[in-house]
Structures are given as structure tokens and as C-alpha cells.
Scaffold this active site. Structure first.
Site, PDB file in Angstrom:
ATOM      1  N   HIS A 134       2.058   2.206  -3.440  1.00 36.84           N
ATOM      2  CA  HIS A 134       1.098   2.929  -4.292  1.00 36.84           C
ATOM      3  C   HIS A 134       1.214   4.438  -4.067  1.00 36.84           C
ATOM      4  CE1 HIS A 134      -0.925  -0.423  -6.137  1.00 36.84           C
ATOM      5  NE2 HIS A 134      -1.198  -0.981  -4.960  1.00 36.84           N
ATOM      6  N   GLU A 176       0.817  -1.212   0.000  1.00 38.92           N
ATOM      7  CA  GLU A 176       0.000   0.000   0.000  1.00 38.92           C
ATOM      8  C   GLU A 176       0.854   1.267   0.000  1.00 38.92           C
ATOM      9  OE1 GLU A 176      -2.872  -0.567  -0.864  1.00 38.92           O
ATOM     10  OE2 GLU A 176      -2.962  -2.682  -0.305  1.00 38.92           O
TER      11      GLU A 176
END
Length: 177
Positions: free
Chosen positions: A91, A88
Site C-alpha cells: 500500500h 501493508e
């Protein structure tokens, strides 16, 4: 004479300790990315634990939010942290370092995952269950076919908001339960 060894109690981390570890590890990864790309503006991210179901994590680069599945975190602990947190955070880093368009799990994302020394897998490997199961309600038409509608569609019919018809005979569906 019997020798006594020092005894240390090993206990699994509490949910709060796991959450703190997610936040700490996320900061470490962001610092690593900042050192790699000092010309980029890579801000801190907010961290929440509100995901449910099969999703282990999600990141929103515009709101600078990472959201994690607390149930999976508690179940898989450090394995979850080492796999999902870098995924995550990568990203967010990609959105700040590379110009668009970039693919969500493309070359740039894989480059950041390599920097984080984490597996570059688009999907997690943890056993999970859906957040909710859809109820199925039987309906019949003139051609006697059984059609199963979701609870949401069933409620709309019951409240008189909508009518559904068979795609074959075009007859209105009637509840068969």
C-alpha cells in the site's frame, strides 16, 4: 558403543524476535521496491504493533506508518509475516509509485504484490476475534416490541443525554432489563 548426535534445541521465536522480523522483512520489501522503481521516492516506514481484533495490519501512506496486530503475529508467526507485511508495505509503495487515483487492492497493488512474491489477497486467512463485543440492552415501547440497544446508547439514556423512540409507534423506549 552408542553414537551421540549433536542436539539442537528448537524453540518458537519470542514476541520480540517476531516484531524484529516484521521490521526486517518490511525493510527488505521496501529495498526491493526501490530497486524496481529507482525514480520513485520510497521512504522507510514506522512500524507499530497496536492493532487489535480482526484487523491484521494497516498502512497509512501519508504518515508512513504500518501497524500490525501483535496477538495475530504471535499466534501465526512466520505465516503472518509472509502474508501481512507485504500486503501493508505494498500500500505504501503504490502510493509513492503510481499516480492517483488507484484502487486499494487494484491492478497497481497486485503488481507490487507480484514483485514481493506474496499472495495478492485483500483479506487475511487467520482466525481472529473482534476487539470487543457490543453489549445489548433490552428496551420496550408501547407496541411491546423488544429493541436492543448498545451499551453506549444505554449509558446515554441512563445519564439523561438522549431519548430513543420506536420507529413504528414513535413511543419513547423504556428499559426492560
Amino acid at each position: 558403543m552408542q553414537l551421540e548426535l549433536p542436539f539442537e534445541t528448537i524453540h518458537p521465536p519470542s514476541p520480540q524476535e517476531l516484531r524484529e522480523r516484521v521490521i526486517e522483512y518490511g525493510r527488505e520489501l521496501l529495498d526491493r521496491a526501490r530497486a524496481q522503481w529507482p525514480e520513485a521516492t520510497i521512504p522507510d516506514v514506522r512500524v507499530e504493533f497496536r492493532l487489535r481484533g480482526r484487523s491484521a495490519g494497516e498502512a497509512c501512506a501519508t504518515s508512513l506508518l504500518t501497524n500490525y496486530n501483535a496477538e495475530l503475529l504471535e499466534k501465526y508467526g512466520e505465516d503472518f509475516i509472509l502474508e501481512i507485511v507485504p500486503h501493508e508495505i505494498a500500500h505504501v509503495v503504490v502510493s509513492r509509485v503510481f499516480p492517483p487515483p488507484v484502487k486499494p487492492h487494484g491492478r497497481e497493488w497486485k503488481l507490487v504484490m507480484a514483485l514481493f512474491e506474496a499472495p495478492a489477497s485483500a483479506t487475511h486467512r487467520f482466525e481472529s476475534k473482534p476487539a470487543r463485543t457490543l453489549g445489548r440492552h433490552p428496551y420496550r415501547c408501547r407496541c411491546e416490541s423488544l429493541h436492543y440497544l448498545t451499551t453506549r446508547a444505554h449509558r446515554k439514556i441512563r445519564r439523561g443525554y438522549v431519548e430513543y423512540s420506536c420507529r413504528v409507534c414513535r413511543e419513547r423506549l423504556e428499559f426492560a432489563g
